[in-house]
Design an enzyme around this catalytic site. Structure first.
Site, PDB file in Angstrom:
ATOM      1  N   ASN A  29     -61.371  19.642  50.862  1.00  0.00           N
ATOM      2  CA  ASN A  29     -59.972  19.877  50.517  1.00  0.00           C
ATOM      3  C   ASN A  29     -59.114  19.172  51.546  1.00  0.00           C
ATOM      4  O   ASN A  29     -59.200  19.463  52.741  1.00  0.00           O
ATOM      5  CB  ASN A  29     -59.678  21.371  50.501  1.00  0.00           C
ATOM      6  CG  ASN A  29     -60.516  22.078  49.453  1.00  0.00           C
ATOM      7  OD1 ASN A  29     -60.639  21.601  48.336  1.00  0.00           O
ATOM      8  ND2 ASN A  29     -61.118  23.184  49.820  1.00  0.00           N
ATOM      9  N   ARG A  89     -56.049  19.184  52.481  1.00  0.00           N
ATOM     10  CA  ARG A  89     -54.744  19.843  52.624  1.00  0.00           C
ATOM     11  C   ARG A  89     -54.907  21.078  53.505  1.00  0.00           C
ATOM     12  O   ARG A  89     -56.020  21.483  53.830  1.00  0.00           O
ATOM     13  CB  ARG A  89     -54.258  20.302  51.244  1.00  0.00           C
ATOM     14  CG  ARG A  89     -55.277  21.238  50.599  1.00  0.00           C
ATOM     15  CD  ARG A  89     -54.758  22.042  49.444  1.00  0.00           C
ATOM     16  NE  ARG A  89     -55.685  23.124  49.148  1.00  0.00           N
ATOM     17  CZ  ARG A  89     -56.755  23.045  48.351  1.00  0.00           C
ATOM     18  NH1 ARG A  89     -57.051  21.902  47.763  1.00  0.00           N
ATOM     19  NH2 ARG A  89     -57.537  24.085  48.162  1.00  0.00           N
ATOM     20  N   LYS A 102     -65.777  13.735  42.692  1.00  0.00           N
ATOM     21  CA  LYS A 102     -66.922  14.465  43.249  1.00  0.00           C
ATOM     22  C   LYS A 102     -68.132  13.551  43.396  1.00  0.00           C
ATOM     23  O   LYS A 102     -68.898  13.663  44.350  1.00  0.00           O
ATOM     24  CB  LYS A 102     -67.279  15.644  42.343  1.00  0.00           C
ATOM     25  CG  LYS A 102     -66.135  16.617  42.160  1.00  0.00           C
ATOM     26  CD  LYS A 102     -66.461  18.000  42.671  1.00  0.00           C
ATOM     27  CE  LYS A 102     -65.194  18.746  43.014  1.00  0.00           C
ATOM     28  NZ  LYS A 102     -64.408  19.129  41.838  1.00  0.00           N
ATOM     29  N   GLY A 148     -63.589  25.440  38.608  1.00  0.00           N
ATOM     30  CA  GLY A 148     -64.717  25.898  37.803  1.00  0.00           C
ATOM     31  C   GLY A 148     -64.748  25.318  36.400  1.00  0.00           C
ATOM     32  O   GLY A 148     -65.630  25.653  35.607  1.00  0.00           O
ATOM     33  N   ARG A 162     -55.416  38.272  49.005  1.00  0.00           N
ATOM     34  CA  ARG A 162     -54.311  37.676  48.252  1.00  0.00           C
ATOM     35  C   ARG A 162     -53.735  38.733  47.322  1.00  0.00           C
ATOM     36  O   ARG A 162     -54.467  39.281  46.495  1.00  0.00           O
ATOM     37  CB  ARG A 162     -54.815  36.490  47.440  1.00  0.00           C
ATOM     38  CG  ARG A 162     -55.448  35.416  48.309  1.00  0.00           C
ATOM     39  CD  ARG A 162     -55.891  34.252  47.463  1.00  0.00           C
ATOM     40  NE  ARG A 162     -56.553  33.247  48.286  1.00  0.00           N
ATOM     41  CZ  ARG A 162     -56.767  32.001  47.896  1.00  0.00           C
ATOM     42  NH1 ARG A 162     -56.378  31.607  46.685  1.00  0.00           N
ATOM     43  NH2 ARG A 162     -57.366  31.139  48.692  1.00  0.00           N
ATOM     44  N   HIS A 178     -70.026  30.700  49.485  1.00  0.00           N
ATOM     45  CA  HIS A 178     -69.057  29.616  49.676  1.00  0.00           C
ATOM     46  C   HIS A 178     -68.511  29.789  51.088  1.00  0.00           C
ATOM     47  O   HIS A 178     -67.786  30.735  51.367  1.00  0.00           O
ATOM     48  CB  HIS A 178     -67.929  29.727  48.641  1.00  0.00           C
ATOM     49  CG  HIS A 178     -66.754  28.837  48.915  1.00  0.00           C
ATOM     50  ND1 HIS A 178     -66.122  28.125  47.925  1.00  0.00           N
ATOM     51  CD2 HIS A 178     -66.099  28.538  50.056  1.00  0.00           C
ATOM     52  CE1 HIS A 178     -65.125  27.438  48.460  1.00  0.00           C
ATOM     53  NE2 HIS A 178     -65.085  27.682  49.747  1.00  0.00           N
ATOM     54  N   GLU A 203     -67.334  20.097  48.436  1.00  0.00           N
ATOM     55  CA  GLU A 203     -66.185  19.205  48.314  1.00  0.00           C
ATOM     56  C   GLU A 203     -65.337  19.292  49.565  1.00  0.00           C
ATOM     57  O   GLU A 203     -65.532  20.181  50.396  1.00  0.00           O
ATOM     58  CB  GLU A 203     -65.362  19.519  47.071  1.00  0.00           C
ATOM     59  CG  GLU A 203     -64.950  20.951  46.894  1.00  0.00           C
ATOM     60  CD  GLU A 203     -64.400  21.205  45.476  1.00  0.00           C
ATOM     61  OE1 GLU A 203     -63.188  21.145  45.322  1.00  0.00           O
ATOM     62  OE2 GLU A 203     -65.188  21.461  44.555  1.00  0.00           O
ATOM     63  N   LYS A 206     -79.234  20.263  41.427  1.00  0.00           N
ATOM     64  CA  LYS A 206     -80.105  21.438  41.385  1.00  0.00           C
ATOM     65  C   LYS A 206     -79.199  22.662  41.466  1.00  0.00           C
ATOM     66  O   LYS A 206     -78.229  22.669  42.219  1.00  0.00           O
ATOM     67  CB  LYS A 206     -81.067  21.400  42.584  1.00  0.00           C
ATOM     68  CG  LYS A 206     -81.994  22.578  42.677  1.00  0.00           C
ATOM     69  CD  LYS A 206     -83.252  22.346  41.889  1.00  0.00           C
ATOM     70  CE  LYS A 206     -84.120  23.600  41.822  1.00  0.00           C
ATOM     71  NZ  LYS A 206     -85.082  23.532  40.704  1.00  0.00           N
TER      72      LYS A 206
HETATM   73  C1  MV4 Z   1     -72.661  25.068  42.408  1.00  0.00           C
HETATM   74  C2  MV4 Z   1     -73.240  26.357  42.319  1.00  0.00           C
HETATM   75  C3  MV4 Z   1     -74.620  26.433  42.354  1.00  0.00           C
HETATM   76  N1  MV4 Z   1     -75.359  25.308  42.460  1.00  0.00           N
HETATM   77  N2  MV4 Z   1     -73.456  23.990  42.521  1.00  0.00           N
HETATM   78  C4  MV4 Z   1     -68.181  26.379  41.433  1.00  0.00           C
HETATM   79  C5  MV4 Z   1     -66.919  25.609  41.640  1.00  0.00           C
HETATM   80  C6  MV4 Z   1     -67.308  24.309  42.194  1.00  0.00           C
HETATM   81  N3  MV4 Z   1     -66.379  23.760  43.104  1.00  0.00           N
HETATM   82  C7  MV4 Z   1     -68.675  24.480  42.692  1.00  0.00           C
HETATM   83  N4  MV4 Z   1     -69.197  25.677  42.147  1.00  0.00           N
HETATM   84  C8  MV4 Z   1     -70.510  25.967  42.217  1.00  0.00           C
HETATM   85  N5  MV4 Z   1     -71.342  24.898  42.373  1.00  0.00           N
HETATM   86  C9  MV4 Z   1     -74.760  24.121  42.537  1.00  0.00           C
HETATM   87  N6  MV4 Z   1     -75.516  23.022  42.629  1.00  0.00           N
HETATM   88  C10 MV4 Z   1     -72.399  27.469  42.198  1.00  0.00           C
HETATM   89  C11 MV4 Z   1     -71.021  27.278  42.134  1.00  0.00           C
HETATM   90  C12 MV4 Z   1     -70.230  28.474  41.993  1.00  0.00           C
HETATM   91  C13 MV4 Z   1     -69.335  28.880  42.990  1.00  0.00           C
HETATM   92  C14 MV4 Z   1     -69.144  28.152  44.156  1.00  0.00           C
HETATM   93  C15 MV4 Z   1     -68.254  28.560  45.122  1.00  0.00           C
HETATM   94  C16 MV4 Z   1     -67.551  29.741  44.943  1.00  0.00           C
HETATM   95  C17 MV4 Z   1     -67.709  30.480  43.798  1.00  0.00           C
HETATM   96  C18 MV4 Z   1     -68.585  30.070  42.827  1.00  0.00           C
HETATM   97  C19 MV4 Z   1     -68.754  30.839  41.662  1.00  0.00           C
HETATM   98  C20 MV4 Z   1     -69.624  30.415  40.693  1.00  0.00           C
HETATM   99  C21 MV4 Z   1     -70.354  29.242  40.845  1.00  0.00           C
END
Ligand code: MV4
Length: 451
Positions: A290, A292, A116, A165, A338, A208, A288, A201
């Site tokens: 993916n 795939r 990451k 997570g 799903r 998402h 990020e 931050k």
């Molecule tokens: C974050 C965020 C808030 N602020 N980053 C969760 C999994 C990981 N791949 C990234 N995630 C998050 N990153 C910042 N700077 C909140 C999450 C997050 C989240 C992100 C996507 C889908 C669901 C989530 C559920 C909780 C927290």
């Protein structure tokens, strides 16, 4: 085109890849574990080879065995599906060394996106928006506190090798950070063998939203719009839809262009997805990539009319994309849920024999199945037994289709999450398009539900 390929996966995705191969006249080779002798993907393939005991480490993750079967069967290429070996750079190298085409990106692209911190750094340099934060590993608590005060609380502490997570934590002040640091580092080390941590931050109440891209090996890269995937439970997606009810046309195009920029900057080839966090003001930030095909790819297929597996095969064979960006259409609205073999109250897996399965059908309904009536769901693998995909001309029509389809979805003998899915699609917040990552926690967990 390839004449024969091996599918190094199981479940619905193996069956899904086999279906496109059949349409393209490609002979298919399945692999299976002792627990999957009767599985749907084994029945669907032209040939099938037993590769080991139920545990994935001894079967679906056994690189030596899979390559041996591919060579012995005369397959020219391997489709990895998702999960398992799909983002394993070492597997890609091993395929190449064995003279097999890996249907996916180069090992280098997978490796770059696997870290990451490295991915953030690359994206920032390429001009793709990232959340304010750092792209070097934090040495100790002291440094973490300095950085956190520089960024401004609340911040998110993240493991560089993280996923699902694990190894992420919101922190509100110096005291919390001092407490969180060592534990988070230990979890990251335990799970990923890498304790490197960085900081961003904290984005409150985000969405998402991810962009599907396709890139051929002749420098053509296109985006296939977005998928809204905010409705998750413990970092497991529950429902996905395309387009996102939150985006306006301007943001959508900006995100698509940023995704193409991201892919091009690392010379990415094949299908890929750029995940973005989107805040309440519609600012978007790279999260990020993916590298795939994803579980939720069918909703993109439904709104674009493309077959992403076919595109993957063509790209891997070296063909040029047969369309340019302006030719990619976006028609109607698609939703996927799903279906899991799990207790809707406790969310624990519910393995067992399916005694009855009767599915809704119609022109707006698509099924991707891992099981049939009389299948046994074993405790060895992910409990997802099916995906239900519906489409409509509008979001409202798609939601109505989904409600009807879920009402007519019969699975007996095991418990499923269908009652929970009904609660999602019937919820007023969902109807209003208020789909943030807090949806399940906010609306479905704390409240008493009609499960
Ligand atoms: C974050 C965020 C808030 N602020 N980053 C969760 C999994 C990981 N791949 C990234 N995630 C998050 N990153 C910042 N700077 C909140 C999450 C997050 C989240 C992100 C996507 C889908 C669901 C989530 C559920 C909780 C927290």
């Amino acid at each position: 085109m390839f004449t024969k390929i091996l599918i190094a996966n199981r479940g619905e995705i193996a069956a899904r890849v086999i279906r496109t191969c059949k349409e393209m006249g490609i002979v298919t080779v399945a692999v299976y574990s002792e627990a999957d002798a009767e599985a749907l993907h084994v029945q669907a393939a032209d040939e099938a080879y037993l590769i080991g005991p139920p545990r994935v480490n001894e079967s679906y993750l056994n690189i030596d065995k899979i390559i041996e079967v591919a060579q012995a069967s005369g397959a020219e290429a391997i489709h990895p599906g998702y999960g398992l070996l799909s983002e394993n750079a070492d597997f890609v190298k091993r395929c190449q060394e064995a003279g097999l085409v890996f249907i996916g990106p180069e090992a280098e692209a997978i490796a770059k996106m696997g870290s990451k911190i490295a991915a953030r750094k690359l994206m920032k340099a390429a001009g793709v928006p990232t959340v304010p934060g750092i792209d070097y590993p934090l040495q100790d608590v002291k440094e973490a506190i300095t950085v956190a005060n520089d960024i401004g609380y609340p911040v998110m502490l993240k493991a560089s090798a993280g996923g699902g997570g694990i190894g992420i934590q919101v922190v509100h002040n110096n005291e919390e950070l001092a407490k969180a640091f060592a534990g988070n580092q230990k979890r990251a080390t335990d799970y990923f063998g890498d304790g490197a941590m960085f900081m961003e931050k904290y984005v409150a109440n985000p969405r998402h939203i991810e962009i599907q891209i396709l890139a051929d090996n002749q420098h053509n890269t296109v985006y296939l719009w977005e998928r809204e995937c905010s409705i998750q439970r413990r970092h497991q997606k529950v429902l996905e839809e395309a387009p996102s009810p939150f985006l306006d046309e301007e943001t959508r195009v900006k995100m698509g262009e940023a995704a193409v920029k991201a892919a091009k900057s690392i010379g990415y080839v094949n299908a890929g997805t750029i995940e973005f966090l989107v805040d309440e003001e519609k600012n978007f930030y790279f999260l990020e990539m993916n590298t795939r095909l994803q579980v939720e790819h069918p909703i993109t297929e439904e709104i674009t009319g493309l077959d992403l597996v076919k595109e993957q095969l063509n790209i891997a064979f070296g063909k040029e994309l047969s369309f340019v960006q302006t030719e990619i259409t976006r028609l109607g609205h698609a939703i996927e849920v799903r279906i899991y073999a799990e207790d809707p109250k406790t969310f624990f897996p519910s393995p067992g024999k399916i005694t009855k399965m009767a599915l809704p059908s119609g022109t707006n309904i698509r099924h991707e199945l891992a099981v049939t009536e009389q299948s046994t769901v074993t405790p060895f693998y992910d409990p997802m037994i099916a995906k239900l995909i519906v489409k409509g001309q509008t979001r409202e029509q798609a939601i109505e289709e989904m409600k009807q389809a879920l009402d007519h979805y019969v699975v007996e003998g095991i418990k499923t999450n269908i009652p929970m899915l009904k609660n999602v699609v019937e919820h007023e917040a969902f109807l209003a398009g208020d789909t943030t990552t807090n949806f399940v926690a906010q609306h479905l967990q704390a409240k008493s539900l009609t499960l």
